[in-house]
Design an enzyme around this catalytic site. Structure first.
Site, PDB file in Angstrom:
ATOM      1  N   HIS A   1      11.292   0.853  -4.394  1.00 35.07           N
ATOM      2  CA  HIS A   1      10.183   0.001  -4.743  1.00 35.07           C
ATOM      3  C   HIS A   1       9.811   0.725  -6.243  1.00 35.07           C
ATOM      4  O   HIS A   1       9.311   2.003  -6.321  1.00 35.07           O
ATOM      5  CB  HIS A   1       8.850   0.164  -3.883  1.00 35.07           C
TER       6      HIS A   1
ATOM      7  N   HIS B   1       6.974  -5.789  -6.944  1.00 31.95           N
ATOM      8  CA  HIS B   1       6.611  -4.694  -5.838  1.00 31.95           C
ATOM      9  C   HIS B   1       8.210  -4.042  -5.353  1.00 31.95           C
ATOM     10  O   HIS B   1       7.856  -2.788  -5.036  1.00 31.95           O
ATOM     11  CB  HIS B   1       6.123  -5.543  -4.432  1.00 31.95           C
TER      12      HIS B   1
ATOM     13  N   GLU C   1      -9.044   4.959  18.622  1.00 34.33           N
ATOM     14  CA  GLU C   1      -7.754   5.680  19.274  1.00 34.33           C
ATOM     15  C   GLU C   1      -6.516   5.876  18.267  1.00 34.33           C
ATOM     16  O   GLU C   1      -6.098   6.742  17.934  1.00 34.33           O
ATOM     17  CB  GLU C   1      -7.045   4.788  20.454  1.00 34.33           C
TER      18      GLU C   1
ATOM     19  N   HIS D   1      -6.356  -1.744  32.461  1.00 37.61           N
ATOM     20  CA  HIS D   1      -6.590  -0.183  32.217  1.00 37.61           C
ATOM     21  C   HIS D   1      -5.372   0.519  32.906  1.00 37.61           C
ATOM     22  O   HIS D   1      -5.360   1.767  32.776  1.00 37.61           O
ATOM     23  CB  HIS D   1      -7.955   0.370  32.807  1.00 37.61           C
TER      24      HIS D   1
HETATM   25  C1  LIG Z   1       2.656  -1.075   8.847  1.00 41.91           C
HETATM   26  C2  LIG Z   1       3.708  -1.708   7.620  1.00 41.91           C
HETATM   27  N1  LIG Z   1       3.634  -3.000   7.656  1.00 41.91           N
HETATM   28  C3  LIG Z   1       4.386  -3.677   6.797  1.00 41.91           C
HETATM   29  C4  LIG Z   1       5.072  -2.645   5.934  1.00 41.91           C
HETATM   30  C5  LIG Z   1       6.154  -3.369   5.118  1.00 41.91           C
HETATM   31  N2  LIG Z   1       5.504  -3.248   3.443  1.00 41.91           N
HETATM   32  C6  LIG Z   1       5.920  -2.341   2.872  1.00 41.91           C
HETATM   33  S1  LIG Z   1       5.018  -2.397   1.224  1.00 41.91           S
HETATM   34  C7  LIG Z   1       4.329  -3.659   1.717  1.00 41.91           C
HETATM   35  C8  LIG Z   1       3.288  -4.437   0.795  1.00 41.91           C
HETATM   36  C9  LIG Z   1       2.241  -3.559   0.342  1.00 41.91           C
HETATM   37  O1  LIG Z   1       1.320  -4.128  -0.549  1.00 41.91           O
HETATM   38  P1  LIG Z   1       0.584  -3.061  -1.417  1.00 41.91           P
HETATM   39  O2  LIG Z   1      -0.104  -1.936  -0.628  1.00 41.91           O
HETATM   40  O3  LIG Z   1      -0.320  -3.830  -1.995  1.00 41.91           O
HETATM   41  O4  LIG Z   1       1.730  -2.461  -2.317  1.00 41.91           O
HETATM   42  P2  LIG Z   1       2.114  -2.850  -3.577  1.00 41.91           P
HETATM   43  O5  LIG Z   1       2.837  -3.854  -3.524  1.00 41.91           O
HETATM   44  O6  LIG Z   1       1.168  -3.079  -4.539  1.00 41.91           O
HETATM   45  O7  LIG Z   1       3.020  -1.521  -4.273  1.00 41.91           O
HETATM   46  C10 LIG Z   1       4.678  -4.173   3.113  1.00 41.91           C
HETATM   47  C11 LIG Z   1       4.052  -5.303   3.921  1.00 41.91           C
HETATM   48  C12 LIG Z   1       4.902  -1.420   6.033  1.00 41.91           C
HETATM   49  N3  LIG Z   1       5.600  -0.528   5.247  1.00 41.91           N
HETATM   50  N4  LIG Z   1       3.913  -0.842   6.897  1.00 41.91           N
END
Ligand SMILES: Cc1ncc(C[n+]2csc(CCOP(=O)(O)OP(=O)(O)O)c2C)c(N)n1
Ligand SMILES: [Mg+2]
Length: 671
Positions: free
Chosen positions: A35, A265, A414, A476
């Protein structure tokens, strides 16, 4: 601020931050994955933070009183790796950067704690780092209160993106942090308005600043590319007594053709795009080449805290010896020597008095022995204190007026609780445990998985561990949770049969350093099955012979927790009929699996038929029924294959056929 004004107004800063941006481009290009956009967007914030505020000494990354830097937006791992490399943190070499995302490199796709110093926690599952940071800040407050600000006084800084703030756990985390007024927690929100699918407006219109403010946070807005503004915002955040959120308006993939788009991204790997971007930066250097003047400036940043650390060493040395020894022991995660003796004495009393009690109550009794000796425990519950039996006398409540308190009211959170406990354990100096109903392990699960992946010794006190909880019903009643936790690598799942095994499980949990523990505890009363005192911790072997066959052995009944008494009653019936029957208590499969083969064979010898009984699903039992030890003649499982029901516990065990009669009958059927 755009690139042109940045370059003209802050030329030195610009090139220093460009080092992060270009290392990111080069590493992602080499890996052909990763990234790029987030590190390119947040490089200015990171440069200001590291060079003007973050208290650290790169040569001594384990300094207890360092500020913690947590990259919650873990996909932007190259931001962290670049910073560690540039500042000269041991372990982060240029070769590691070149090997970004390759097998064996410390530069994993997402930051993994333990790979290299300076990686404070494992992030990537969005929201986790932010929620961990609440635990880091709690640990800091707790230790500062105990040891004084001369030795413990540091901040926790976090970078969280749109994704971290969309995840539900962020709400639990920020609400808890605001309530507890964790003033040394400072979160940079990478407010770039982009996620993978496109602009944030596709799916969210939350006013994040108002959301944080509503939970008691100090909130600021800043141009995330303006070094002077960032510097001033950090200074204001440090001055606030509330936790701080700085919304940093940034451009993802700054300066590239993908800027401000979701394309920015991901991995920017096109050679033309990279060349154009570097040209826009005014960066003529070869791939991975950082000019000596820029590298040496960054190394100066890395050693900026050396004098402060040396002064701190002096203050540490001046501490009273015993206090210092306790700090060092607890930071090393070692249990006090007295613990083993105290647990053994407690076990002796239990075996002699043979109480009938719920193991959740037995857990409270064990904590009553442990907590006065092991003052580093920080306990709590997600709003089920009276049910989880997690509070013992004299702990005091950790709140805004009493930072020495050792009990945390986590609220109905939790997931936030589990993630905060990970942060506390990673910070060190404290030993967290927290309770909820075992069924709601599902709510805590993402953080529980990370406890195991990171190898942090968090203890999960999971009461109401089966249909035995009765009338609250199937919503539960955990059925599949034991299997889920047992399927998780590096998690010790204890299901003690009585008060003695419960004490043993606690001893093992609190002396574990690299493995989290899940202690599944009953709501209903259970007889003491360990009536003969053994100083040795039998639970440490995972499984052991609880009752030997008197007649020639034809059957082995295996059981855990509340079903051990069922197994013993079935054995009585069978022995009365002349069927020699051994009962094996199996409080912890994982520890049993770690015993050597000869021990496992001795506990589970061949020849006899085997029946396992447990009020959960069969998943996993095959290993012990047919795969381990000598060859079983035949085998069967007595347990659950559906959800439970709402009724008194006794009725449910009858209804679902988890009875001594049923177990004895299965043995007879197999013989
Ligand atoms: C719990 C979770 N769900 C989905 C992802 C896949 N994922 C990685 S980055 C991202 C988008 C993140 O957006 P943002 O935090 O705004 O990062 P940016 O694109 O600005 O770098 C997703 C959906 C992940 N890493 N963790
Ligand atoms: Mg974003």
């Amino acid at each position: 601020m755009d690139i042109a004004s940045l370059k003209s107004q802050h030329p030195d800063h610009w090139m220093r931050a460009a080092a992060i941006r270009t290392l990111t481009l080069d590493a992602v290009a080499a890996a052909n994955s990763g990234h790029s956009g987030m590190p390119m967007g947040m490089a200015d914030v990171a440069t200001v933070l590291f060079s003007r505020h973050l208290k650290f000494d790169a040569a001594n990354p384990g300094w207890i009183d360092r500020d913690r830097f947590i990259l919650s937006a873990g996909h932007g791992s190259m931001l962290l790796y670049s910073l560690l490399y540039l500042t000269g943190t041991p372990g982060m070499t240029l070769d590691e950067i070149r090997n970004f995302r390759q097998l064996g490199a410390v530069t994993a796709g997402h930051p993994e704690v333990g790979h290299a110093p300076g990686i404070e926690t494992t992030t990537g599952p969005l929201g986790q780092g932010l929620a961990n940071s609440v635990g880091f800040a709690i640990a800091e407050e707790s230790l500062r209160a105990r040891y004084g600000a001369r030795v413990i006084d540091h901040h926790t800084y976090v970078i969280a993106g749109d994704g971290c703030l969309m995840e539900g756990v962020s709400q639990e985390a920020l609400a808890l942090a605001g309530h507890l007024k964790l003033g040394k927690l400072i979160v940079f929100f990478d407010n770039n308005n982009i996620t993978i699918d496109g602009p944030v407006s596709l799916s969210d219109s939350t006013d994040q600043k108002r959301r944080f403010a509503a939970s008691g946070w100090h909130v600021q807005d800043v141009d995330g590319h303006d070094p002077a503004a960032i510097d001033a915002a950090i200074a204001a955040a440090k001055a606030s007594r509330k936790p701080s959120m700085i919304a940093c308006k940034t451009h993802i993939a700054l300066g590239s053709a993908a800027q401000d788009t979701s394309k920015g991204h991901g991995a920017l790997t096109s050679p033309e795009l990279i060349a154009d971007t570097k040209a826009a930066y005014g960066w003529p250097h070869a791939a991975f080449d950082i000019p000596a003047d820029i590298k040496s400036w960054w190394e100066g940043v890395g050693s900026r805290g050396a004098a402060e650390r040396a002064a701190w060493e002096g203050r540490l040395a001046a501490m009273p010896a015993s206090k210092r020894a306790t700090l060092e022991r607890t930071m090393a995660g070692e249990a006090p020597k007295r613990l083993a003796r105290a647990i053994a004495a407690h076990k002796q009393t239990l075996s002699e008095t043979a109480p009938k009690m719920a193991t959740r109550k037995a857990s409270e009794m064990a904590l009553g022995v442990i907590n006065p000796i092991m003052t580093e425990t920080l306990g709590g519950s997600a709003d089920l204190t009276g049910s989880n039996n997690t509070l013992t006398p004299d702990m005091g409540t950790f709140d805004t007026s009493n930072r020495k308190g050792r009990y945390l009211y986590f609220g109905v959170r939790e997931h936030g609780m589990a993630a905060a406990m990970n942060g506390m354990a990673l910070h060190g100096g404290v030993r967290p445990y927290g309770g909820t109903f075992f069924c709601f392990a599902d709510y805590a699960r993402p953080a529980m998985r990370l406890s195991a992946l990171m190898g942090v010794p968090v203890t999960y006190v999971m009461t109401h561990d089966s249909i035995g909880l009765g009338e609250d019903g199937p919503t539960h009643q955990p059925v599949e949770q034991l299997a889920m936790m047992r399927a998780t690598p590096n998690a010790n799942v204890f299901r003690p049969a009585d008060a003695v095994e419960t004490a043993e499980a606690w001893e093992l949990a609190l002396t574990s350093n690299k493995t989290p523990s899940v202690i599944a505890l009953s709501r209903q009363g259970l007889p003491t099955v360990r009536t003969e005192h053994k100083k040795r911790n039998l639970t440490a072997q995972g499984a052991y012979v609880l009752q030997e066959a008197t007649a020639r052995r034809s059957a082995i009944i295996m059981a855990t927790g509340s079903e051990v008494q069922v197994a013993l009653a079935a054995r009585d019936m069978l022995e009365a009929e002349g069927v020699g029957t051994r009962v094996v208590s199996m409080p912890c499969w994982e520890l049993f699996a770690q015993q050597d083969e000869s021990y496992r064979r001795r506990v589970l010898p061949g020849g006899a038929v085997r029946v396992a009984v447990e009020a959960g699903v069969a998943t996993g039992w095959d290993r012990w029924l047919c795969g381990e030890g000598g060859r079983a003649a035949k085998s069967a499982f007595v347990g659950m294959d559906s959800f439970g029901a709402s009724a008194p516990a006794g009725t449910l065990f009858e209804h679902f056929g988890i009875t001594a009669d049923a177990v004895a009958q299965r043995v007879r059927d197999l013989l």
